[in-house]
Design a protein around this motif. Structure first.
Motif, PDB file in Angstrom:
ATOM      1  N   ASP A  30      -5.979  14.547   7.723  1.00  0.00           N
ATOM      2  CA  ASP A  30      -5.370  13.222   7.663  1.00  0.00           C
ATOM      3  C   ASP A  30      -5.902  12.584   6.381  1.00  0.00           C
ATOM      4  OD1 ASP A  30      -4.976  10.504   7.825  1.00  0.00           O
ATOM      5  OD2 ASP A  30      -5.715  10.292   9.878  1.00  0.00           O
ATOM      6  N   THR A  31      -5.085  12.612   5.317  1.00  0.00           N
ATOM      7  CA  THR A  31      -5.599  12.191   4.006  1.00  0.00           C
ATOM      8  C   THR A  31      -5.872  10.686   3.947  1.00  0.00           C
ATOM      9  OG1 THR A  31      -3.384  11.914   3.052  1.00  0.00           O
ATOM     10  CG2 THR A  31      -4.416  14.082   2.815  1.00  0.00           C
ATOM     11  N   GLY A  32      -5.247   9.913   4.839  1.00  0.00           N
ATOM     12  CA  GLY A  32      -5.520   8.471   4.881  1.00  0.00           C
ATOM     13  C   GLY A  32      -6.991   8.200   5.175  1.00  0.00           C
ATOM     14  N   TYR A  35      -9.119   7.606   2.001  1.00  0.00           N
ATOM     15  CA  TYR A  35      -9.031   6.260   1.420  1.00  0.00           C
ATOM     16  C   TYR A  35      -9.717   5.245   2.337  1.00  0.00           C
ATOM     17  CZ  TYR A  35      -6.004   8.645  -1.742  1.00  0.00           C
ATOM     18  OH  TYR A  35      -5.534   9.541  -2.675  1.00  0.00           O
ATOM     19  N   ARG A  36      -9.611   5.484   3.621  1.00  0.00           N
ATOM     20  CA  ARG A  36     -10.311   4.616   4.578  1.00  0.00           C
ATOM     21  C   ARG A  36     -11.821   4.746   4.380  1.00  0.00           C
ATOM     22  NH1 ARG A  36      -7.301   3.059   9.570  1.00  0.00           N
ATOM     23  NH2 ARG A  36      -5.110   3.376   9.068  1.00  0.00           N
ATOM     24  N   GLY A  78      -7.414   0.154   7.486  1.00  0.00           N
ATOM     25  CA  GLY A  78      -6.164   0.687   6.933  1.00  0.00           C
ATOM     26  C   GLY A  78      -5.644  -0.197   5.807  1.00  0.00           C
ATOM     27  N   ALA A  81      -7.890   0.265   2.858  1.00  0.00           N
ATOM     28  CA  ALA A  81      -7.647   1.571   2.233  1.00  0.00           C
ATOM     29  C   ALA A  81      -6.438   1.499   1.307  1.00  0.00           C
ATOM     30  CB  ALA A  81      -7.414   2.620   3.318  1.00  0.00           C
ATOM     31  N   SER A  82      -5.414   0.792   1.742  1.00  0.00           N
ATOM     32  CA  SER A  82      -4.207   0.667   0.939  1.00  0.00           C
ATOM     33  C   SER A  82      -4.532  -0.026  -0.393  1.00  0.00           C
ATOM     34  CB  SER A  82      -3.167  -0.120   1.743  1.00  0.00           C
ATOM     35  OG  SER A  82      -2.104  -0.523   0.951  1.00  0.00           O
ATOM     36  N   ALA A  85      -6.494   2.439  -2.669  1.00  0.00           N
ATOM     37  CA  ALA A  85      -5.657   3.604  -3.001  1.00  0.00           C
ATOM     38  C   ALA A  85      -4.775   3.366  -4.222  1.00  0.00           C
ATOM     39  CB  ALA A  85      -4.787   3.977  -1.796  1.00  0.00           C
ATOM     40  N   ARG A  91      -7.861   7.933  -6.781  1.00  0.00           N
ATOM     41  CA  ARG A  91      -6.985   9.023  -6.338  1.00  0.00           C
ATOM     42  C   ARG A  91      -7.402  10.330  -7.002  1.00  0.00           C
ATOM     43  NH1 ARG A  91      -3.213   6.631  -3.312  1.00  0.00           N
ATOM     44  NH2 ARG A  91      -2.359   8.681  -2.871  1.00  0.00           N
ATOM     45  N   GLY A 112      -0.031  12.086   5.029  1.00  0.00           N
ATOM     46  CA  GLY A 112      -0.434  10.946   4.189  1.00  0.00           C
ATOM     47  C   GLY A 112       0.757  10.278   3.552  1.00  0.00           C
ATOM     48  N   ARG A 113       0.612   9.956   2.247  1.00  0.00           N
ATOM     49  CA  ARG A 113       1.693   9.298   1.523  1.00  0.00           C
ATOM     50  C   ARG A 113       2.209  10.180   0.394  1.00  0.00           C
ATOM     51  NH1 ARG A 113      -0.071   6.686   4.931  1.00  0.00           N
ATOM     52  NH2 ARG A 113      -0.053   4.451   5.340  1.00  0.00           N
ATOM     53  N   ASP A 114       1.315  11.017  -0.153  1.00  0.00           N
ATOM     54  CA  ASP A 114       1.674  11.788  -1.363  1.00  0.00           C
ATOM     55  C   ASP A 114       1.371  13.273  -1.202  1.00  0.00           C
ATOM     56  OD1 ASP A 114      -1.091  11.717  -1.294  1.00  0.00           O
ATOM     57  OD2 ASP A 114      -1.328  11.372  -3.449  1.00  0.00           O
ATOM     58  N   ARG A 163       2.001  -3.643   3.670  1.00  0.00           N
ATOM     59  CA  ARG A 163       1.421  -2.328   3.375  1.00  0.00           C
ATOM     60  C   ARG A 163       2.483  -1.397   2.791  1.00  0.00           C
ATOM     61  NH1 ARG A 163      -2.129   1.771   6.108  1.00  0.00           N
ATOM     62  NH2 ARG A 163      -2.178   0.674   8.077  1.00  0.00           N
ATOM     63  N   ASP A 167       2.051   0.309  -0.825  1.00  0.00           N
ATOM     64  CA  ASP A 167       2.016   1.777  -0.915  1.00  0.00           C
ATOM     65  C   ASP A 167       3.208   2.334  -1.698  1.00  0.00           C
ATOM     66  OD1 ASP A 167      -0.293   1.675   0.585  1.00  0.00           O
ATOM     67  OD2 ASP A 167       0.608   2.407   2.442  1.00  0.00           O
ATOM     68  N   ARG A 170       3.059   1.000  -5.887  1.00  0.00           N
ATOM     69  CA  ARG A 170       1.964   1.288  -6.819  1.00  0.00           C
ATOM     70  C   ARG A 170       2.435   2.292  -7.867  1.00  0.00           C
ATOM     71  NH1 ARG A 170      -1.020   4.231  -2.130  1.00  0.00           N
ATOM     72  NH2 ARG A 170      -0.090   6.287  -2.361  1.00  0.00           N
TER      73      ARG A 170
HETATM   74  O1   DC Z   1      -2.209   6.740   6.828  1.00  0.00           O
HETATM   75  P1   DC Z   1      -3.274   5.628   6.867  1.00  0.00           P
HETATM   76  O2   DC Z   1      -2.857   4.376   7.560  1.00  0.00           O
HETATM   77  O3   DC Z   1      -4.576   6.139   7.386  1.00  0.00           O
HETATM   78  O4   DC Z   1      -3.525   5.269   5.320  1.00  0.00           O
HETATM   79  C1   DC Z   1      -4.313   4.173   4.917  1.00  0.00           C
HETATM   80  C2   DC Z   1      -3.964   3.822   3.479  1.00  0.00           C
HETATM   81  O5   DC Z   1      -4.455   4.837   2.602  1.00  0.00           O
HETATM   82  C3   DC Z   1      -2.481   3.714   3.160  1.00  0.00           C
HETATM   83  O6   DC Z   1      -1.973   2.416   3.418  1.00  0.00           O
HETATM   84  C4   DC Z   1      -2.418   4.062   1.700  1.00  0.00           C
HETATM   85  C5   DC Z   1      -3.561   5.022   1.497  1.00  0.00           C
HETATM   86  N1   DC Z   1      -3.143   6.429   1.449  1.00  0.00           N
HETATM   87  C6   DC Z   1      -2.676   6.897   0.246  1.00  0.00           C
HETATM   88  O7   DC Z   1      -2.574   6.127  -0.697  1.00  0.00           O
HETATM   89  N2   DC Z   1      -2.339   8.211   0.092  1.00  0.00           N
HETATM   90  C7   DC Z   1      -2.429   9.053   1.143  1.00  0.00           C
HETATM   91  N3   DC Z   1      -2.090  10.340   0.961  1.00  0.00           N
HETATM   92  C8   DC Z   1      -2.867   8.583   2.402  1.00  0.00           C
HETATM   93  C9   DC Z   1      -3.198   7.245   2.529  1.00  0.00           C
END
Ligand code: DC
Length: 212
Positions: A30-32, A35-36, A78, A81-82, A85, A91, A112-114, A163, A167, A170
């Motif tokens: 869980d890549t989030g 950042y957390r 969360g 973290a955003s 990030a 990153r 995650g996001r990316d 959020r 996200d 950016r």
């Molecule tokens: O998925 P999450 O809610 O745990 O992620 C928390 C924050 O971390 C999310 O709002 C943006 C950042 N994040 C990111 O930029 N890239 C990722 N791959 C995962 C999370």
């Protein structure tokens, strides 16, 4: 087999990723949480979340083994973290660790996001999980209420929209579906149906590549 599962907050991607990983017996990241983890370190050291230098230092000394604190899952973390990030250097400091995880010999599931766009663009299967902001807010609201947190549905929806905006807008590695990702809209699906839909996406992709 590398599977990436990206999507916005409260889309269901985390639960889907955990279950898909369990099904195929693949390690899951869980890549989030990374950042957390960086955000928690900053807060614990009394730094502001926009203190770039402190954020980079926290990301560089990041240790994946220190990742299971209950606190990392908190809503406020969360949001924090955003904010950390958005820094390209943060990153960059977390990139190798994630790429190495993706390339474990046994394969991996990353969410995650990316993860499908930047971390593992070569992934075998990419899923982009979405759901309407209203539905995501409702799910989050139910979770928070069950935990005893006091927040209105409107406030949860506003936080989710904020959020999403941060996200997606950016400059580096924004939240967006890879061109070859399969979209999975969970607005009208419960978690079981969403998991089944994800499995069938994986199976179709595997069949397409000769089940390699
Ligand atoms: O998925 P999450 O809610 O745990 O992620 C928390 C924050 O971390 C999310 O709002 C943006 C950042 N994040 C990111 O930029 N890239 C990722 N791959 C995962 C999370």
């Amino acid at each position: 087999m590398i599977i990436t599962i990206d999507g916005p907050a409260a889309s269901g991607k985390g639960t889907i990723a955990r279950r898909v990983a369990g099904h195929y017996k693949l390690p899951h990241l869980d890549t989030g949480l990374l950042y957390r983890g960086v955000a928690v370190r900053l807060l614990d050291r009394g730094h502001a979340l926009d203190d770039v230098k402190a954020a980079i230092a926290a990301a560089r000394e990041f240790d994946i083994a220190s990742l299971d604190a209950e606190r990392l899952r908190e809503r406020s973390i969360g949001e924090a973290a955003s904010r950390v990030a958005v820094f390209p250097e943060v990153r960059a400091a977390l990139l190798t660790l994630q790429k190495d995880f993706a390339h474990r010999p046994e394969g991996a599931v990353l969410d995650g996001r990316d993860t499908g766009t930047v971390i593992a663009p070569e992934a075998d299967v990419k899923i982009f999980v979405t759901a309407s902001a209203e539905m995501r807010a409702e799910r989050r609201f139910r979770e928070l209420t069950a935990k005893g947190e006091k927040m209105t549905l409107e406030a949860v929806l506003a936080a989710i929209r904020e959020r999403d905006r941060r996200d997606s807008e950016r400059a580096i590695a924004p939240l967006k579906a890879a061109p070859d990702a399969v979209l999975l809209d969970t607005t009208d699906l419960d978690i079981e149906a969403a998991f089944r839909a994800a499995l069938s996406i994986v199976e179709v992709a595997r069949a397409g590549r000769g089940r390699g």
